[in-house]
Enzyme design. Structure first.
Site, PDB file in Angstrom:
ATOM      1  N   HIS A  76       0.877  -1.176   0.000  1.00 38.73           N
ATOM      2  CA  HIS A  76       0.000   0.000   0.000  1.00 38.73           C
ATOM      3  C   HIS A  76       0.911   1.222   0.000  1.00 38.73           C
ATOM      4  O   HIS A  76       1.124   1.867   1.019  1.00 38.73           O
ATOM      5  CB  HIS A  76      -0.912   0.007   1.228  1.00 38.73           C
ATOM      6  CG  HIS A  76      -1.820  -1.187   1.328  1.00 38.73           C
ATOM      7  ND1 HIS A  76      -1.385  -2.447   1.715  1.00 38.73           N
ATOM      8  CD2 HIS A  76      -3.150  -1.328   1.093  1.00 38.73           C
ATOM      9  CE1 HIS A  76      -2.407  -3.295   1.718  1.00 38.73           C
ATOM     10  NE2 HIS A  76      -3.489  -2.635   1.353  1.00 38.73           N
TER      11      HIS A  76
ATOM     12  N   GLU B  39      -0.029   0.482  -5.453  1.00 35.32           N
ATOM     13  CA  GLU B  39      -0.995   1.434  -4.910  1.00 35.32           C
ATOM     14  C   GLU B  39      -2.307   1.317  -5.670  1.00 35.32           C
ATOM     15  O   GLU B  39      -2.358   1.496  -6.879  1.00 35.32           O
ATOM     16  CB  GLU B  39      -0.450   2.866  -5.018  1.00 35.32           C
ATOM     17  CG  GLU B  39      -1.429   3.926  -4.571  1.00 35.32           C
ATOM     18  CD  GLU B  39      -2.017   3.670  -3.180  1.00 35.32           C
ATOM     19  OE1 GLU B  39      -3.258   3.670  -3.066  1.00 35.32           O
ATOM     20  OE2 GLU B  39      -1.238   3.448  -2.226  1.00 35.32           O
TER      21      GLU B  39
ATOM     22  N   ASP C  16       1.176  -2.002   4.874  1.00 36.42           N
ATOM     23  CA  ASP C  16       0.826  -0.765   5.577  1.00 36.42           C
ATOM     24  C   ASP C  16      -0.495  -0.224   5.029  1.00 36.42           C
ATOM     25  O   ASP C  16      -0.533   0.794   4.349  1.00 36.42           O
ATOM     26  CB  ASP C  16       1.970   0.245   5.373  1.00 36.42           C
ATOM     27  CG  ASP C  16       1.706   1.578   6.039  1.00 36.42           C
ATOM     28  OD1 ASP C  16       0.847   1.630   6.938  1.00 36.42           O
ATOM     29  OD2 ASP C  16       2.352   2.567   5.647  1.00 36.42           O
TER      30      ASP C  16
END
Length: 282
Positions: A41, A117, A163
């Site tokens: 992430h 992402e 994360d």
């Protein structure tokens, strides 16, 4: 998905996460063998602390700004601070590295980076920020799929940072599942999970689930900047680290008390212990 890390860039949680990550890179660099860095992430990779989002909350003022002004820095902060100086050569703190940029600067020519992402706009910015480094691959998929999609890499060593934004109620559980999947695919992988310290009951269940995971060994490092007596604020944060490199525990035992005092917003505290201790032969 309404979480944008730019509001929180450079806060006390970022300082803890990125300092520990920088030490892992330094310890891995003691051997010439290449490794892959995976970020599930990743965010946008680089943040403007004077931009609208970061300046609106000002969280960095109680985080990286304190470290930037400190004069008694431990030697273990040197790599992290050098990245900040590289981004702010005029000596004025403005730009802050996300994990992808920190990794890009602290890894070597033989190492590779995979940064994922899911957020469309953040993914586009991440590509723009990292496109010039041929060692970096940017992926725009679901972060929870990273372990099965990218492990094991062709390198014999790997570091995976998990994360997530922690917007959904089940994300701590999904972190444990991702850890288990990563270790199942590459038992020697170094896997880090960042998590917020808010609701004690949720964390107790999280620790219990982690202790039952297949990780060969699992180190817990936590930093509290104020007492964990409210679920409405970010009291602190933690990282659990599967297969931490040799020497990291000793470094953190010196670093965490110093960091707790530096970043305190109330009564600070810290924890460093093993949720899973390495089994010895016999």
């Amino acid at each position: 998905m309404n979480y944008r890390h730019a509001f929180h860039a450079g806060n006390h949680a970022d300082v803890l996460k990125h300092l520990i990550l920088s030490r892992i890179f330094a310890l891995l660099a003691k051997k010439d063998a290449p490794y892959a860095y995976l970020d599930s992430h990743a965010g946008v990779g680089l943040y403007d602390l004077r931009g609208d989002q970061a300046s609106r909350t000002g969280e960095y003022l109680q985080g990286i700004a304190r470290l930037w002004r400190a004069s008694d820095l431990p030697a273990s902060c040197a790599d992290y601070l050098q990245v900040l100086r590289n981004l702010n050569p005029d000596g004025q703190l403005r730009y802050y590295p996300g994990s992808p940029e920190l990794a890009r600067q602290l890894t070597r020519e033989q190492d590779r980076l995979h940064c994922n992402e899911k957020h469309p706009e953040d993914g586009r910015l991440l590509k723009e920020n990292l496109h010039f480094d041929r060692r970096v691959a940017v992926h725009l998929g679901e972060g929870w799929h990273v372990p099965r999609a990218l492990l094991p890499p062709r390198e014999k060593r790997a570091v995976l940072l998990i994360d997530p934004p922690f917007e959904q109620a089940d994300e701590l559980q999904r972190c444990v599942q991702a850890l288990s999947e990563a270790i199942g695919r590459m038992r020697q992988a170094i896997v880090l999970i960042w998590y917020p310290i808010k609701e004690p009951g949720q964390l107790r269940r999280f620790y219990q689930q982690l202790a039952k995971s297949p990780a060969p060994k699992l180190l817990r490092a936590e930093l509290l900047v104020q007492p964990a007596d409210s679920a409405e604020r970010l009291n602190g944060s933690g990282l659990v680290i599967a297969n931490p490199p040799w020497g990291l525990e000793e470094e953190l035992r010196e670093l965490l008390p110093w960091l707790a005092n530096l970043l305190a917003q109330g009564q600070p505290g810290w924890t460093l212990d093993w949720l899973i201790e390495e089994k010895t032969a016999g």
